[in-house]
Design an enzyme around this catalytic site. Structure first.
Site, PDB file in Angstrom:
ATOM      1  N   TYR A  69       0.869  -1.181   0.000  1.00 55.51           N
ATOM      2  CA  TYR A  69       0.000   0.000   0.000  1.00 55.51           C
ATOM      3  C   TYR A  69       0.903   1.226   0.000  1.00 55.51           C
ATOM      4  O   TYR A  69       1.794   1.345   0.851  1.00 55.51           O
ATOM      5  CB  TYR A  69      -0.881  -0.002   1.249  1.00 55.51           C
ATOM      6  CG  TYR A  69      -2.244   0.619   1.046  1.00 55.51           C
ATOM      7  CD1 TYR A  69      -2.429   1.704   0.190  1.00 55.51           C
ATOM      8  CD2 TYR A  69      -3.355   0.122   1.718  1.00 55.51           C
ATOM      9  CE1 TYR A  69      -3.677   2.261   0.013  1.00 55.51           C
ATOM     10  CE2 TYR A  69      -4.612   0.677   1.547  1.00 55.51           C
ATOM     11  CZ  TYR A  69      -4.766   1.749   0.695  1.00 55.51           C
ATOM     12  OH  TYR A  69      -6.002   2.307   0.526  1.00 55.51           O
ATOM     13  N   GLU A  71      -0.020   5.005  -0.630  1.00 58.62           N
ATOM     14  CA  GLU A  71      -0.663   6.283  -0.896  1.00 58.62           C
ATOM     15  C   GLU A  71       0.374   7.404  -0.824  1.00 58.62           C
ATOM     16  O   GLU A  71       1.230   7.416   0.064  1.00 58.62           O
ATOM     17  CB  GLU A  71      -1.752   6.562   0.138  1.00 58.62           C
ATOM     18  CG  GLU A  71      -3.022   5.758  -0.065  1.00 58.62           C
ATOM     19  CD  GLU A  71      -4.097   6.165   0.920  1.00 58.62           C
ATOM     20  OE1 GLU A  71      -5.283   6.108   0.553  1.00 58.62           O
ATOM     21  OE2 GLU A  71      -3.751   6.531   2.062  1.00 58.62           O
ATOM     22  N   ASP A 215      -5.046  14.308 -25.584  1.00 61.79           N
ATOM     23  CA  ASP A 215      -5.388  12.943 -25.179  1.00 61.79           C
ATOM     24  C   ASP A 215      -4.697  12.017 -26.167  1.00 61.79           C
ATOM     25  O   ASP A 215      -5.228  11.707 -27.233  1.00 61.79           O
ATOM     26  CB  ASP A 215      -6.897  12.742 -25.177  1.00 61.79           C
ATOM     27  CG  ASP A 215      -7.300  11.388 -24.608  1.00 61.79           C
ATOM     28  OD1 ASP A 215      -6.406  10.531 -24.452  1.00 61.79           O
ATOM     29  OD2 ASP A 215      -8.491  11.181 -24.319  1.00 61.79           O
ATOM     30  N   THR A 241      -2.259   6.445 -22.201  1.00 65.94           N
ATOM     31  CA  THR A 241      -2.289   5.110 -21.604  1.00 65.94           C
ATOM     32  C   THR A 241      -0.908   4.491 -21.763  1.00 65.94           C
ATOM     33  O   THR A 241      -0.087   4.948 -22.566  1.00 65.94           O
ATOM     34  CB  THR A 241      -3.323   4.203 -22.294  1.00 65.94           C
ATOM     35  OG1 THR A 241      -3.031   4.145 -23.695  1.00 65.94           O
ATOM     36  CG2 THR A 241      -4.731   4.728 -22.086  1.00 65.94           C
ATOM     37  N   LYS A 244      -1.827  -0.279 -25.262  1.00 63.38           N
ATOM     38  CA  LYS A 244      -1.924   0.003 -26.698  1.00 63.38           C
ATOM     39  C   LYS A 244      -0.553  -0.184 -27.362  1.00 63.38           C
ATOM     40  O   LYS A 244       0.143  -1.142 -27.067  1.00 63.38           O
ATOM     41  CB  LYS A 244      -2.520   1.385 -26.933  1.00 63.38           C
ATOM     42  CG  LYS A 244      -3.932   1.551 -26.339  1.00 63.38           C
ATOM     43  CD  LYS A 244      -4.511   2.897 -26.673  1.00 63.38           C
ATOM     44  CE  LYS A 244      -5.952   3.047 -26.223  1.00 63.38           C
ATOM     45  NZ  LYS A 244      -6.086   3.161 -24.745  1.00 63.38           N
ATOM     46  N   ARG A 250      -1.830  -2.268 -18.455  1.00 63.97           N
ATOM     47  CA  ARG A 250      -3.001  -1.405 -18.536  1.00 63.97           C
ATOM     48  C   ARG A 250      -2.907  -0.335 -17.460  1.00 63.97           C
ATOM     49  O   ARG A 250      -2.823  -0.628 -16.279  1.00 63.97           O
ATOM     50  CB  ARG A 250      -4.291  -2.212 -18.368  1.00 63.97           C
ATOM     51  CG  ARG A 250      -4.465  -3.206 -19.487  1.00 63.97           C
ATOM     52  CD  ARG A 250      -5.896  -3.614 -19.740  1.00 63.97           C
ATOM     53  NE  ARG A 250      -5.962  -4.174 -21.080  1.00 63.97           N
ATOM     54  CZ  ARG A 250      -6.198  -3.481 -22.178  1.00 63.97           C
ATOM     55  NH1 ARG A 250      -6.420  -2.180 -22.087  1.00 63.97           N
ATOM     56  NH2 ARG A 250      -6.238  -4.055 -23.356  1.00 63.97           N
TER      57      ARG A 250
END
Length: 419
Positions: A69, A71, A215, A241, A244, A250
């Site tokens: 974890y 954060e 984008d 991203t 692709k 991903r």
């Protein structure tokens, strides 16, 4: 569902102690994963947003970093024990900045949509006007769909493409910008097969005092390989991203200048996301490292060459290729000349082992098909195979029952994960 010998024999990436442990502990889940591996290997993966990651990327995704974890950001985490995941994130950030020539990179977004959400959160307030490509012309859901947060929180104005050429009408973009004075202009699409003119978008944005958000979810992998122009020198913020064409896990990322770095980081965490997915961030670092190699550069250029060859072949088979061709990995086509619509064509192609999407047809009725060459290029296919695939497309749309066997013969020669 049972694991057949054929499924067991597919990708060597599953020949590992950890996967053998999964097979013994949960054979039902293992069967599903093996079956999906078989599906990917036995059919042509032509969805423009998909690719095959390397075994190294898969190894990072399945690493112990999935347990942590984390954060916050390196050096300022909300949890202890983050020294090594800090090193992984710093590595990913440094590689992204170097690869794309950006002053700042945030590699925590969970997806491309998450990256766009954070960009909007950093630069806009609810009710602001945004100019973006309309969905009927290839815009993404985050570009103003009423089913999406973007269309509910902001006032989107849509620009389109020329009715004859299918190319972006920059005069229309300029006219709409002057008329509506948007707070931001978004350039990017999920199906536009040509390079945007980033300099023209920058000029229009400057004229009306708007932020320019690129984008670049689809072309960013081509940018990494020098096969497409970069939006980084022109856009205030670049959202992308990491899958692709880029061939990573991903996920998403954001590139920007130093002056917006703090706003972007705070928009990602804590405003729109919680704990970072550290195994995915490590896999992003691996993918960025791979994308900096001469082999990847050759791959990116081959992706474009294959797309152009496949577009030419589809035109010869009777498909109407949108914009008359492509500059990228994306091909849009209308199968109406063969007597079917896009949805019917997609179904017949899927039955023949060729997996792709439909897309909107600008200024037309119904839908066309959208496909890409990233995955099949990763498998090692070239121009001769593009000619074969185009012929298979024509035969499949005409419901030739022999196509599936021919597709399996082709894919058998180009396994995505050769041993």
């Amino acid at each position: 569902m049972s694991v057949t010998p054929e499924v067991r024999s597919v990708p060597a990436v599953y020949d590992s102690p950890s996967f053998e442990a999964l097979r013994r502990q949960d054979p039902q889940a293992a069967d599903i994963l093996f079956a999906e591996a078989q599906r990917q290997a036995a059919s042509l993966q032509l969805i423009a947003a998909e690719n095959f990651t390397s075994p190294a990327v898969l190894a990072a995704l399945g690493s112990p970093l999935a347990n942590k974890y984390a954060e916050g950001y390196p050096g300022v985490r909300h949890h202890g024990g983050c020294e090594l995941v800090d090193a992984a994130e710093r590595l990913a950030v440094e590689r992204a900045m170097t690869l794309f020539g950006a002053e700042h990179a945030n590699v925590q977004p969970h997806s491309g949509s998450s990256a766009v959400l954070a960009a909007y959160a950093a630069l806009l307030r609810p009710g602001d006007t945004v100019l973006a490509m309309g969905l009927p012309y290839g815009g993404h859901l985050t570009h103003g769909s009423r089913a999406n947060f973007s269309g509910r929180w902001f006032d989107f104005v849509a620009y389109g493409v020329d009715a004859e050429t299918g190319l972006i009408d920059y005069d229309q973009v300029r006219h709409l910008a002057r008329q509506h004075r948007p707070k931001a202009i978004v350039c990017g699409s999920i199906s536009y097969p040509r390079h945007p003119d980033y300099a023209a978008f920058r000029e229009i944005a400057d004229e009306v005092g708007a932020y320019l958000i690129a984008d670049a979810a689809h072309p960013i992998g081509l940018v990494a390989g020098g096969a497409a122009p970069s939006p980084v020198p022109y856009a205030d913020v670049v959202c992308a991203t990491t899958h692709k064409v880029l061939r990573g896990p991903r996920g998403g990322m954001i590139l920007c200048g130093a002056e917006l770095a703090d706003r972007i980081d705070r928009a990602v965490f804590p405003f729109t996301q919680g704990g970072a997915q550290m195994h995915t961030i490590a896999a992003k670092a691996v993918a960025f490292g791979e994308a900096a190699t001469p082999a990847y550069r050759a791959y990116a250029h081959q992706v474009v060459a294959n797309a152009r060859a496949l577009a030419e072949g589809l035109a010869a088979e009777g498909f109407t290729v949108l914009t008359g061709g492509t500059d990228t990995h994306i091909i849009g086509a209308d199968p109406a000349g063969l007597g079917v619509d896009g949805r019917t064509a997609r179904g017949r192609l899927a039955a023949a082992g060729m997996v792709l999407d439909t897309c909107a047809l600008p200024y037309g009725d119904g839908r066309g098909i959208r496909l890409g060459t990233a995955a099949i290029t990763t498998q090692g296919m070239g121009r001769p195979e593009m000619a074969r695939i185009a012929t298979l497309f024509g035969a499949a749309v005409h419901e030739d029952g022999r196509v599936l066997d021919r597709v399996r013969e082709l894919t058998g020669s180009f396994p995505p994960y050769p041993r």
